[in-house]
Design an enzyme around this catalytic site. Sequence first.
Site, PDB file in Angstrom:
ATOM      1  N   CYS A   2      -8.885 -35.357   6.173  1.00 52.81           N
ATOM      2  CA  CYS A   2      -9.504 -36.630   6.522  1.00 52.81           C
ATOM      3  C   CYS A   2      -8.888 -37.229   7.780  1.00 52.81           C
ATOM      4  CB  CYS A   2      -9.309 -37.617   5.383  1.00 52.81           C
ATOM      5  SG  CYS A   2      -9.851 -37.002   3.800  1.00 52.81           S
ATOM      6  N   ARG A  27      -9.979 -31.618  12.825  1.00 56.39           N
ATOM      7  CA  ARG A  27      -9.145 -31.550  11.625  1.00 56.39           C
ATOM      8  C   ARG A  27      -9.913 -30.996  10.427  1.00 56.39           C
ATOM      9  NH1 ARG A  27      -4.674 -35.160  11.999  1.00 56.39           N
ATOM     10  NH2 ARG A  27      -4.676 -35.385   9.758  1.00 56.39           N
ATOM     11  N   TRP A  74     -12.735 -35.193   3.998  1.00 54.00           N
ATOM     12  CA  TRP A  74     -12.669 -33.803   3.542  1.00 54.00           C
ATOM     13  C   TRP A  74     -12.554 -33.895   2.025  1.00 54.00           C
ATOM     14  CZ3 TRP A  74      -8.738 -30.200   1.734  1.00 54.00           C
ATOM     15  CH2 TRP A  74      -9.042 -28.865   2.000  1.00 54.00           C
ATOM     16  N   ASN A 100      -6.761 -41.628   3.590  1.00 53.33           N
ATOM     17  CA  ASN A 100      -6.385 -40.205   3.593  1.00 53.33           C
ATOM     18  C   ASN A 100      -5.325 -40.017   2.516  1.00 53.33           C
ATOM     19  OD1 ASN A 100      -7.918 -40.046   5.866  1.00 53.33           O
ATOM     20  ND2 ASN A 100      -6.230 -39.623   7.273  1.00 53.33           N
ATOM     21  N   GLY A 101      -5.374 -38.894   1.812  1.00 54.75           N
ATOM     22  CA  GLY A 101      -4.364 -38.648   0.778  1.00 54.75           C
ATOM     23  C   GLY A 101      -5.015 -38.589  -0.595  1.00 54.75           C
ATOM     24  N   GLU A 483       1.267 -12.341  10.786  1.00 61.41           N
ATOM     25  CA  GLU A 483       0.537 -13.383  11.509  1.00 61.41           C
ATOM     26  C   GLU A 483      -0.801 -12.839  12.021  1.00 61.41           C
ATOM     27  OE1 GLU A 483       0.398 -16.413  11.821  1.00 61.41           O
ATOM     28  OE2 GLU A 483      -0.595 -16.833  13.711  1.00 61.41           O
ATOM     29  N   LYS A 487      -4.327 -14.555  11.158  1.00 64.33           N
ATOM     30  CA  LYS A 487      -5.259 -15.030  12.186  1.00 64.33           C
ATOM     31  C   LYS A 487      -6.641 -14.445  11.947  1.00 64.33           C
ATOM     32  CE  LYS A 487      -3.865 -17.567  13.538  1.00 64.33           C
ATOM     33  NZ  LYS A 487      -2.740 -18.433  13.456  1.00 64.33           N
ATOM     34  N   GLU A 490      -8.353 -15.976   8.790  1.00 63.96           N
ATOM     35  CA  GLU A 490      -8.746 -17.393   8.820  1.00 63.96           C
ATOM     36  C   GLU A 490      -9.898 -17.674   9.770  1.00 63.96           C
ATOM     37  OE1 GLU A 490      -5.756 -20.462   9.704  1.00 63.96           O
ATOM     38  OE2 GLU A 490      -4.829 -19.120  11.143  1.00 63.96           O
ATOM     39  N   HIS A 506       4.287   3.017  -1.099  1.00 65.55           N
ATOM     40  CA  HIS A 506       4.646   2.523  -2.428  1.00 65.55           C
ATOM     41  C   HIS A 506       3.462   1.840  -3.113  1.00 65.55           C
ATOM     42  CE1 HIS A 506       8.815   3.603  -1.823  1.00 65.55           C
ATOM     43  NE2 HIS A 506       8.787   2.983  -0.645  1.00 65.55           N
ATOM     44  N   LYS A 603      -6.829 -28.716   9.882  1.00 65.72           N
ATOM     45  CA  LYS A 603      -5.775 -28.490  10.866  1.00 65.72           C
ATOM     46  C   LYS A 603      -4.409 -28.856  10.332  1.00 65.72           C
ATOM     47  CE  LYS A 603      -3.914 -27.323  14.715  1.00 65.72           C
ATOM     48  NZ  LYS A 603      -3.610 -25.874  14.821  1.00 65.72           N
TER      49      LYS A 603
HETATM   50  C1  AGP Z   1      -2.367 -21.524  11.194  1.00 73.36           C
HETATM   51  O1  AGP Z   1      -3.296 -20.757  11.880  1.00 73.36           O
HETATM   52  C2  AGP Z   1      -2.885 -22.180   9.996  1.00 73.36           C
HETATM   53  N1  AGP Z   1      -3.986 -23.018  10.276  1.00 73.36           N
HETATM   54  C3  AGP Z   1      -1.864 -22.773   9.049  1.00 73.36           C
HETATM   55  O2  AGP Z   1      -1.288 -21.695   8.378  1.00 73.36           O
HETATM   56  C4  AGP Z   1      -0.739 -23.673   9.620  1.00 73.36           C
HETATM   57  O3  AGP Z   1       0.127 -22.910  10.403  1.00 73.36           O
HETATM   58  C5  AGP Z   1       0.014 -24.333   8.456  1.00 73.36           C
HETATM   59  O4  AGP Z   1      -0.873 -25.119   7.716  1.00 73.36           O
HETATM   60  C6  AGP Z   1       1.189 -25.154   8.913  1.00 73.36           C
HETATM   61  O5  AGP Z   1       0.814 -26.186   9.770  1.00 73.36           O
HETATM   62  P1  AGP Z   1       1.893 -26.979  10.602  1.00 73.36           P
HETATM   63  O6  AGP Z   1       2.479 -26.033  11.593  1.00 73.36           O
HETATM   64  O7  AGP Z   1       1.145 -28.095  11.244  1.00 73.36           O
HETATM   65  O8  AGP Z   1       2.941 -27.451   9.647  1.00 73.36           O
END
Ligand code: AGP
Length: 608
Positions: A2, A27, A74, A100-101, A483, A487, A490, A506, A603
């Site tokens: 949000c 976001r 959201w 938010n929250g 990573e 990537k 996601e 294994h 985000k």
């Molecule tokens: C990264 O591509 C992701 N969107 C996610 O894993 C992100 O890195 C994670 O939520 C942590 O966010 P931050 O770095 O703002 O703490």
Amino acid sequence: MCGIVAYIGGKDAAPILLEGLARLEYRGYDSAGVAVTGKTGGLKTVKRKGRVADLAAAVPGRFKGTTGIGHTRWATHGEPSDANSHPHLDGAGRFAVVHNGIIENAEELRAKLESEGVVFASDTDTEVLAHLVAAHAKDADELEDAVRGALARVVGTYGIAVLDAERPDRIVVARNGSPIVLGIGEKEMFAASDVAALVRYTRQVVHLDDGELATVRADGFSTFTQDARMTAKQPSTVDWEEASYDTAGHAHFLIKEISEQPSAVERTLSGRVDERFATAHLGGLNLDAREARAFQRVKILGCGSAYYSGELGAQLIEELARIPAHAEPASEFRYRNPVIEADTLYIAVSQSGETYDTLAAVQEIKRKGGRVLGVVNTVGSAIARECDGGVYLHAGPEISVASTKAFTSTAVAFALIALHFGRVHDLSPADGRRICAGLKALPGQIREILAQEEQIARLAAQYAQNAGMMFVGRVRGWPVAREGAQKLKEVSYVHAEAYPASELKHGPLALIGPELPTVAVVPDDELLEKNLTTLGEIRARHGRVLMVGHTAPDPKYAEDCILVPRNEPELDPILLGIPLQLLAYHAAVALERDVDKPRNLAKSVTVE
Ligand code: AGP
């Protein structure tokens, strides 16, 4: 997640709120709404399921008012719908609340209010707040008192903004676990959950602390605690450019941010590499050499990609400083009643500086007396303020949900920390100089990798046709593989699994066949031969292999390959990750995904 925007001043609030909400779209959200009031009184509200553009189209021309609040939602409690969108009003339509929250005791409060005759118009936890403010306003002289009274009954996390049709001269905001920042203008004031919504109007900001509230008027603000004690706040200046919030001719923020990495890394390094003494200067660590030597272990905490960059960091610290170092997801750490050791240095990693799980881990460490540093991109964010010191990335704002430039800048920041710790331990001046030179070479080498975008896009379009992909790497290559898989999944929604190359036989080797290609991260280091043997095992089972490394392999090991320039072996993982970002981006483009706002993701995750 949000987003909140609020405005009070001499202008029409609605266009400013809508512009601010559009800045927060990155976001992730499913609905949006605005409410305004003004001297003529009354509250006007429009809210809609859908995009901010849909909301803007629904706002009538006569929607006038110089005080207003806006929100992108959201969904957590209740489906995305017009009714569940914020702002939420009390029964008489006097108060409007955006939030938010999560209010954890919302059900209990709702039942109590309903038993008192309150009729609810939505399924949300937030609506409870609007009715509580109205209930407390009956015995309160000021809006602030009514809001404090309402918040005293709430368990959970919140960033809120409250509008009162009978007090159009103010907006009351409050923070507990979800960010609120005030923006100071000329005879106008702003508030938002993210500076992205403010930078067009002002660079002077004030970050609220948890448990703090503020009364925001056109000519200033005052801050106070939940028990009505005034607090003193110093404004700070946001150094992020407004242009950072535009795609600047790129098709997506993601590719813009991938291509900004040379300059992001230059900024992370700027003024910090000391070639003369072969070390790094990191004044923000607030540790002298004696203290830096005293730590026996380093524990790095972060979530998602921040955690994977922490794994790269742990590797660098062990290699260069020979201090045992280990990364762990902050989201797990905080729940396992961790043992906090006096001789361990804790480092929290976060691009946003607002990730709730990471913040909670930092708070748990501090409660138990541990020393915690932050590696954070967002200046003044909650995690940055909570830590005892740290390193800012200066990577610039990252808008796309998928982290790229912040990931790379974090790895570079860890290389600086590792160099610094190495030189206060036993890293020789010669090795220190080698690392300094390697760090300085990084931006140019990243440019060389980015120049291969066309070739990588072609490979991505082919590999994206598979239902899944395996990512493997050993030791230095392993966090890079993790990573890379993160990537890809996601942004393209292609299933991707990462395994240490050494673990393949294994178990996961059973999956390998023509239908499951493998991306292998293979630096030219002492493990090259072992890695090639693994690739041979995959090829023998007719698995297609795309190798990312330094030397073109014999086709018996890999059908496809992306070559990256060599740096120092310890720093090579930073470069090996860049082609995997391009691979994920172009796979997502080929599959026509919502690249910057992947489904179900936000985000910054400011809730548990
Ligand atoms: C990264 O591509 C992701 N969107 C996610 O894993 C992100 O890195 C994670 O939520 C942590 O966010 P931050 O770095 O703002 O703490």
